[in-house]
Design an enzyme around this catalytic site. Structure first.
Site, PDB file in Angstrom:
ATOM      1  N   TRP A  24       0.687  -1.197   0.118  1.00 11.00           N
ATOM      2  CA  TRP A  24      -0.131   0.041   0.074  1.00 11.00           C
ATOM      3  C   TRP A  24       0.880   1.275  -0.142  1.00 11.00           C
ATOM      4  CZ3 TRP A  24      -0.515   3.316   4.228  1.00 11.00           C
ATOM      5  CH2 TRP A  24       0.091   3.210   5.482  1.00 11.00           C
ATOM      6  N   ASP A  25       2.242   1.078   0.027  1.00 12.31           N
ATOM      7  CA  ASP A  25       2.990   1.961   0.243  1.00 12.31           C
ATOM      8  C   ASP A  25       2.902   3.033  -1.169  1.00 12.31           C
ATOM      9  OD1 ASP A  25       3.861   0.171   1.838  1.00 12.31           O
ATOM     10  OD2 ASP A  25       5.929   0.820   1.769  1.00 12.31           O
ATOM     11  N   GLU A  57       1.965  -1.900  13.252  1.00 14.38           N
ATOM     12  CA  GLU A  57       2.005  -3.321  13.357  1.00 14.38           C
ATOM     13  C   GLU A  57       2.476  -3.594  14.706  1.00 14.38           C
ATOM     14  OE1 GLU A  57       2.837  -3.774   8.566  1.00 14.38           O
ATOM     15  OE2 GLU A  57       4.323  -3.643   9.834  1.00 14.38           O
ATOM     16  N   LYS A  92       4.548   1.744  16.030  1.00 15.38           N
ATOM     17  CA  LYS A  92       5.835   1.708  15.091  1.00 15.38           C
ATOM     18  C   LYS A  92       5.801   2.914  13.978  1.00 15.38           C
ATOM     19  CE  LYS A  92       7.157  -1.686  11.317  1.00 15.38           C
ATOM     20  NZ  LYS A  92       6.692  -2.781  10.568  1.00 15.38           N
ATOM     21  N   GLN A  93       4.741   3.403  13.635  1.00 12.61           N
ATOM     22  CA  GLN A  93       4.553   4.586  12.911  1.00 12.61           C
ATOM     23  C   GLN A  93       3.222   4.984  12.985  1.00 12.61           C
ATOM     24  OE1 GLN A  93       4.253   1.188   9.687  1.00 12.61           O
ATOM     25  NE2 GLN A  93       3.194   2.424   8.502  1.00 12.61           N
TER      26      GLN A  93
END
Length: 773
Positions: A357-358, A488, A601-602
């Site tokens: 999906w990046d 994640e 994580k992000q």
């Protein structure tokens, strides 16, 4: 964090050879052209630690997954772009001594990636165990003019002896992927052939039956004149070489030119590949190395005119952004809608080189603004062509009526991710694809795309979301259970705010596009109604009902969006209070400990705020940023850029700069100790976004381009070009203010600090700085 790359505005420079850094440098100094790519492995032999990597776009293998295949709906394989035939090899021997940088003494080593002109150069002096010394100067590139070709100039100079140089210029197809399950090799030989200075090796992949012919031609020069060498073929299974010996004198330079070509059955008939390969080699060899290099420089000049960002007063920041743009342009050309962008591009094997999906969330904005419109469009057409597979993927999981779930990882549209919590639960990827369609149409104004391609995809995605939610009698709301969000470091959670927000937006947007297509092209609309068996009233009403009655977790006391149900049950300890020895968490902590921690994580909630920034006031954005950023470890390459953009939006200029520098130099400085696996290509697009959408505040609303720039304190100025609906604009921000130049033949109106400014064709407008609000 490493700090061995020398600061330079246009070059990536390594001085001195450290074997412990070699795999990192192999990634950093990678070259490519959209059709093929090459890690910065050495031409000569190297018996030390290395990750040999040559890759041809679109050629992949369905490697059997090690886990989960017995579960219903679980993919049976993990697709990976294959390590292809090594075309750069040039073995050098002097007598019985082989030139090997691992076994000889190396001095004066220097490696330079020239980003302005698109080539890699390396020089060093090698002292063999016998005491003989050689000076080597090698230069190579993957041509963006002749995209199936690469070229090498390899110069050898004996420094303290006269003697014979024995050379094998080879193509080696007996290679394997580093991450191969069960150590399987994926190539079989079709044939090999050698004639004079030419060598050809044709391989076929197991299972997928991709055929690739790799060919090479060598030419030898001394004292500026060609040497008529006696070529000796060296042949074995999956290997072919052109061998020769030349006499060299002390101080005399011998130059070996090697032209190489990769052609595939994706573009030609398999039985014609050898002849096609010969034809391409004839063409590029006739040009010669210097002409090819000159054409390469001219083609890169054109790319830089489209995409460069100029930063004044900060060499590290300048080098970082150009490195990121350079690698993006090397990775994807946009010429073929069968191809997409892997998170590592052509620089390594992690993530299999497959599509995530990046692409939709991070790469589309870069290509929209810096390349012809068709380039971004082809990224979307790639997904349209795989819609049937997305429907098939959803059907395997129990969805029906044309519901589409795009894969987390794919080459051909089938899901091939091998971790269950990602495969089944990280479904927000579906929303990123819908958002990319919206982003493309918003930026280009190409509403015909919706009629031709977009609506079908949006209906499939909306149908999926409408079936993925369920009604909660306890909450009297729709809920979304069993989710993994962008963070994640948590799995199988309920009511992830970002996923639920994105799902509702997707259904609302699909319903809106249904009306647009029905109004603009009734004939096409009725064709789609029949093709999709679409009941407009029933389905759009249900989508609206879900959107209006969706449960979104929120904490009233803190007045923030909760990442998911129960998030505040965690012990909230800021990242700054972690022991540095525990970082990065994903390399130091057990997965159980990570899952129970508060650490992110992000960007997760903040990813949603970034997508839909116009929906939230500054105070709301700031509260959520102030809560979530301090517990974010940024151990995903996709994280710093989103934080940079949001920090810029709310006036935290130092935070914005800090995150920009981290994302722009993520690989150059090896922030996360993982550059040796390959570069983070898709997050590099986020670096561009950090400047253009962050510092310059660019966005599109109501068909108009808008800016709200500021100048980081560390910079004297910055400028960039973008193309918006066919109009080329230069934006320069310096201590004086904002300078906008219209370099096209049409007028354009642009909002700066929410005030419209009409810029006539070929003219400039100046706007003074203001405080962002």
């Amino acid at each position: 964090m490493k700090n061995y790359i020398k600061a330079d505005e246009w070059n990536i420079i390594e001085e001195g050879f450290d074997p412990d850094l070699n795999k990192i440098s192999e990634s950093i100094f990678s070259i490519g052209n959209g059709h093929m790519g090459q890690r910065a492995n050495f031409e000569e032999a190297y018996s030390g630690e290395t990750l040999q990597g040559n890759y041809v776009a679109g050629v992949y293998y369905p490697d059997k997954t090690r886990v989960g295949w017995w579960k219903n709906g679980y993919p049976e394989y993990f697709a990976k772009v294959l390590n292809a035939a090594n075309w750069i090899g040039i073995d050098i021997s002097i007598g019985d001594e082989k030139l090997d940088l691992h076994s000889c003494k190396v001095t004066d080593f220097k490696r330079v990636l020239n980003m302005r002109e698109g080539y890699l150069q390396r020089s060093f002096i090698a002292e063999l165990p016998s005491g003989k010394k050689l000076a080597i100067n090698a230069k190579r590139f993957c041509s963006i003019v002749d995209e199936e070709a690469g070229a090498i100039q390899y110069a050898i100079t004996p420094l303290n002896f006269d003697g014979a140089l024995s050379v094998n210029a080879y193509i080696d197809g007996d290679i394997a992927n580093q991450d191969s399950n069960y150590d399987e090799k994926f190539w079989e030989q079709v044939n090999n052939d050698s004639e004079g200075a030419d060598a050809y090796l044709t391989l076929i992949t197991k299972k997928t039956a991709f055929v690739v012919c790799t060919g090479s031609r060598v030419a030898i020069f001394q004292d500026g004149k060609p040497v008529d060498a006696s070529y000796i073929p060296v042949s074995k299974t999956k290997y072919i070489a052109t061998g020769f010996t030349v006499k060299a004198k002390q101080g005399q330079e011998t130059i070996i030119y090697k032209y190489a070509v990769n052609v595939t059955s994706q573009n030609y008939n398999a039985d014609e590949l050898t002849q096609v390969c010969k034809t391409v080699i004839d063409r590029v060899a006739a040009k010669g190395f210097e002409q090819m290099l000159a054409e390469q420089a001219e083609a890169w000049k054109a790319k830089w005119n489209e995409s460069d960002i100029l930063i004044e007063g900060d060499v590290a920041a300048q080098q970082g952004i150009r490195f990121n743009i350079f690698q993006l342009c090397q990775t994807y050309s946009g010429k073929d809608d069968r191809l997409n962008i892997g998170p590592k591009g052509f620089t390594g094997e992690k993530y299999g080189g497959s599509t995530y999906w990046d692409t939709e969330a991070y790469c589309v904005p870069f290509y929209l603004a810096t390349a012809p419109q068709q380039v971004a469009k082809n990224l979307l057409i790639y997904r349209y062509r795989q819609l049937d597979k997305a429907i098939e993927n959803a059907t395997k999981l129990g969805f029906n009526n044309g519901a589409a779930l795009y894969p987390m990882v794919t080459m051909n549209g089938e899901e091939c991710h091998n971790e269950w919590e990602i495969t089944f639960e990280e479904i927000h990827r579906n929303g990123a694809i819908a958002y990319a369609i919206f982003n493309y149409v918003r930026y280009t104004g190409d509403k015909d795309y919706l009629n031709e391609y977009g609506l079908e995809v949006l209906v499939g995605i909306a149908r999926f979301w409408s079936q993925r939610v369920n009604w909660s009698g306890a909450r009297n709301k729709f809920v979304m259970l069993g989710i993994t969000g962008p963070n994640e470091y948590e799995n199988n959670i309920n009511n992830n705010w970002y996923t639920s927000t994105l799902a509702c937006w997707c259904m609302d947007y699909a319903a809106e596009v249904v009306k647009q297509v029905k109004s603009s092209d009734p004939e096409k609309y009725h064709q789609l109604v029949e093709k999709l068996d679409f009941n407009e009233l029933e389905e759009t009403s249900f989508w609206n009902h879900i959107s209006e009655n969706m449960y979104f977790p929120k904490d009233e006391k803190l007045d923030i969006f909760l990442q998911q149900d129960g998030f505040l049950d965690k012990e909230i300890i800021p990242v700054k209070d972690l022991d540095p020895k525990d970082r990065p968490l994903n390399q130091k902590w057990s997965w159980d400990r990570i899952l129970r921690s508060c650490y992110i994580k992000q960007a997760d909630v903040l990813q949603g705020i970034y997508f839909f920034m116009d929906k939230y006031d500054t105070a709301t954005i700031q509260r959520n940023y102030n809560f979530y950023e301090p517990i974010t470890v940024h151990e995903s390459s996709l994280s710093p850029c989103v934080h940079a953009i949001i920090a810029a939006k709310i006036g935290l200029e130092e935070d914005a700069y800090k995150f920009y520098l981290r994302t722009s130099r993520l690989d150059l400085d090896d922030y996360n100790n993982d550059t040796e696996d390959g570069l983070h290509i898709t997050s590099m697009a986020g670096t561009w976004m950090s400047v253009v959408e962050g510092f310059a505040g660019m966005h599109v609303k109501d068909d108009r381009l808008k800016f709200s720039p500021f100048l980081p304190a560390q910079w004297k100025g910055y400028s960039f070009n973008i193309t918006f609906r066919g109009i080329l604009i230069n934006i320069k921000v310096d201590v004086e203010g904002i300078h906008l130049s219209n370099n096209s033949a049409s007028d354009i109106t642009i909002d700066v600090f929410d005030e419209p400014h009409t810029i006539k064709a070929g003219t400039n407008v100046f706007v003074a700085h203001r405080v962002r609000v």
